[in-house]
Design a protein around this motif. Sequence first.
Motif, short mmCIF file in Angstrom:
data_model
loop_
_atom_site.label_atom_id
_atom_site.label_comp_id
_atom_site.label_asym_id
_atom_site.label_seq_id
_atom_site.Cartn_x
_atom_site.Cartn_y
_atom_site.Cartn_z
N PHE A 1 42.03 38.51 41.88
CA PHE A 1 41.67 39.08 43.21
C PHE A 1 41.93 40.36 43.47
O PHE A 1 42.68 40.87 43.24
CB PHE A 1 42.19 38.03 44.36
N ARG A 2 40.78 41.08 43.90
CA ARG A 2 40.75 42.32 44.26
C ARG A 2 39.89 42.85 45.48
O ARG A 2 38.68 42.58 45.46
CB ARG A 2 40.35 43.31 43.13
N ALA A 3 40.64 43.48 46.31
CA ALA A 3 39.92 43.70 47.59
C ALA A 3 39.12 45.00 47.49
O ALA A 3 39.40 46.05 48.04
CB ALA A 3 41.06 43.64 48.96
N GLU A 4 38.24 45.07 46.37
CA GLU A 4 37.44 46.16 46.44
C GLU A 4 36.59 46.32 47.30
O GLU A 4 35.70 45.47 47.64
CB GLU A 4 36.54 45.74 44.83
N ASN A 5 36.46 47.49 47.81
CA ASN A 5 35.53 47.79 48.71
C ASN A 5 34.32 48.30 48.28
O ASN A 5 33.43 48.81 48.96
CB ASN A 5 36.12 48.77 49.76
N ARG B 1 28.90 45.49 39.65
CA ARG B 1 29.99 45.30 38.80
C ARG B 1 31.19 44.63 39.28
O ARG B 1 32.13 44.51 38.52
CB ARG B 1 29.97 46.18 37.73
N HIS B 2 31.14 44.59 40.61
CA HIS B 2 32.66 44.31 41.15
C HIS B 2 32.55 43.03 42.12
O HIS B 2 31.64 42.94 42.84
CB HIS B 2 33.09 45.41 42.18
N LEU B 3 33.64 41.82 42.03
CA LEU B 3 33.46 40.88 42.72
C LEU B 3 35.17 41.13 43.25
O LEU B 3 36.05 41.63 42.83
CB LEU B 3 33.46 39.65 42.15
MN MN Z 1 38.46 48.61 39.52
#
Ligand code: MN
Length: 461
Positions: free
Chosen positions: A228-232, A237-239
């Motif tokens: 899990f990553r709270a990628e803003n 390519r990002h979830l």
């Molecule tokens: Mn990254």
Amino acid sequence: MSERIKQLLQRTPSEEIVKAEGWVRTKRDSKNVCFLEINDGSTLKGIQAVVDKAKFNNDDLLNNITTGASVVAEGMIVHSQGGAQDVELLVSALTLVGDCPQDYPLQKKRHTVEFLREKAHLRARTNLFGAVARVRNTMSYAIHTFFQENGFVYVHTPLITASDCEGAGEQFQVTTLDLENVPKTADGKVDYSKDFFGKMANLTVSGQLEGETYAMALKNIYTFGPTFRAENSNTTRHLAEFWMVEPEMAFCDIDGNMAVAEEFLKFIFKTVLDKNGEDMQFFDSFVQKGVIENLEHVISSPFVHMSYTDAVKILEKENDRFDFPVHWGCDLQSEHEKFLTEEIAKSPVIVTDYPKEIKAFYMKLNEDGKTVRGMDVLVPRLGEIIGGSEREYRLDVLLAKMKELGLRPEDYWWYLELRKYGSVPHSGFGLGFERAIQYVTGVGNIRDVIPYPRYVKSAEF
Ligand code: MN
Ligand code: ATP
């Protein structure tokens, strides 16, 4: 278990009565017969069921069988008159199980992936998402097969962690505290001693550190689970929730690590080509032209190796074409990664020996004191799909590095003990599972290779 449509399509014509259970994809009428294409997800193409209208004219049955309805059709497998298929089902008994009103969103026409994302609960019934689901399944199977056949132990690392490791800032917090009424300590901070775990806890961004502890006992291990990553970052390519495969190998240096990564990827690609030929033909025709030939080429040629320093030398010459000009010390952006793979190598590229400042604390420091033994596997269209390294196994060097970065050794006490009790050179990497699926299928947006994508402002379903 009842026979699937995939098996029915492989039958030779006979008088035996067989049964097809599935959902109607299309319905086509001619004067005397009605053609139903029935699909049960076992293949891309369904079976054509031929219904003699004269035989089934006694009620509204045929009128009520529409696109999306679930049916059971029984009959004989016969040679098909039409050219589109070898065999078809000559229907002698037909049951409508669940009808499907006209407002069914997946009427026969091409829908955009954006539209289908809003209908994620139904989209697996389309050609594209059915094929993605089957390829995703094959790739999971191939990952386990590869590691199991090579003596790796599958380890389940925790999803909730209280060690604030990598990725601070992009972690999701886990708490049972009442957010309307957060307990505070005397100096006004949140009192985590009142929280469920007695301290701050997060969802994991990687199983690596715990994985390393098991590699120090079982030699070769792997994890395969959600992270899990709270990628803003709103990219293709990002979830926020994605699956990662993380092997960890003791008595293994960076060269061994890269060799395993390459062999592993090639094994997965080959398994998909072997098992999902029809789905791959579909991707090749409608999603990414040439994807099959491209994968075949990748399987049969060695990956290109390049140091970060050499990569920067190449990229610097092209700086006027990039949004982010390159200089030694900068992190590589996906535009740079794509350039290296698409324009320079025309194949996957493994970049090694990155500046220590842009990589994680646990990567092994090189003799030059400036670079670390990290390795990223980059592929055309996507950039990075694997990030890995040889780990720093020398306690003194690791402690010095943590001090430099302001990390508190007491937060990593158990990780550091691995370097105290029988430390050994070891290496590992993390493959982003969804990125690998994007690469294999050519699907452009990562939100379309996982059943229910989670990303900023989106957790429907
Ligand atoms: Mn990254
Ligand atoms: P990127 O720079 O592309 O964000 P990263 O350097 O953060 O990647 P790592 O921490 O090395 O990635 O994670 C290992 C692998 O996990 C990556 O190579 C990538 O394939 C995948 N990955 C990382 N972040 C995400 C994400 N948010 N969604 C999907 N896959 C991801």
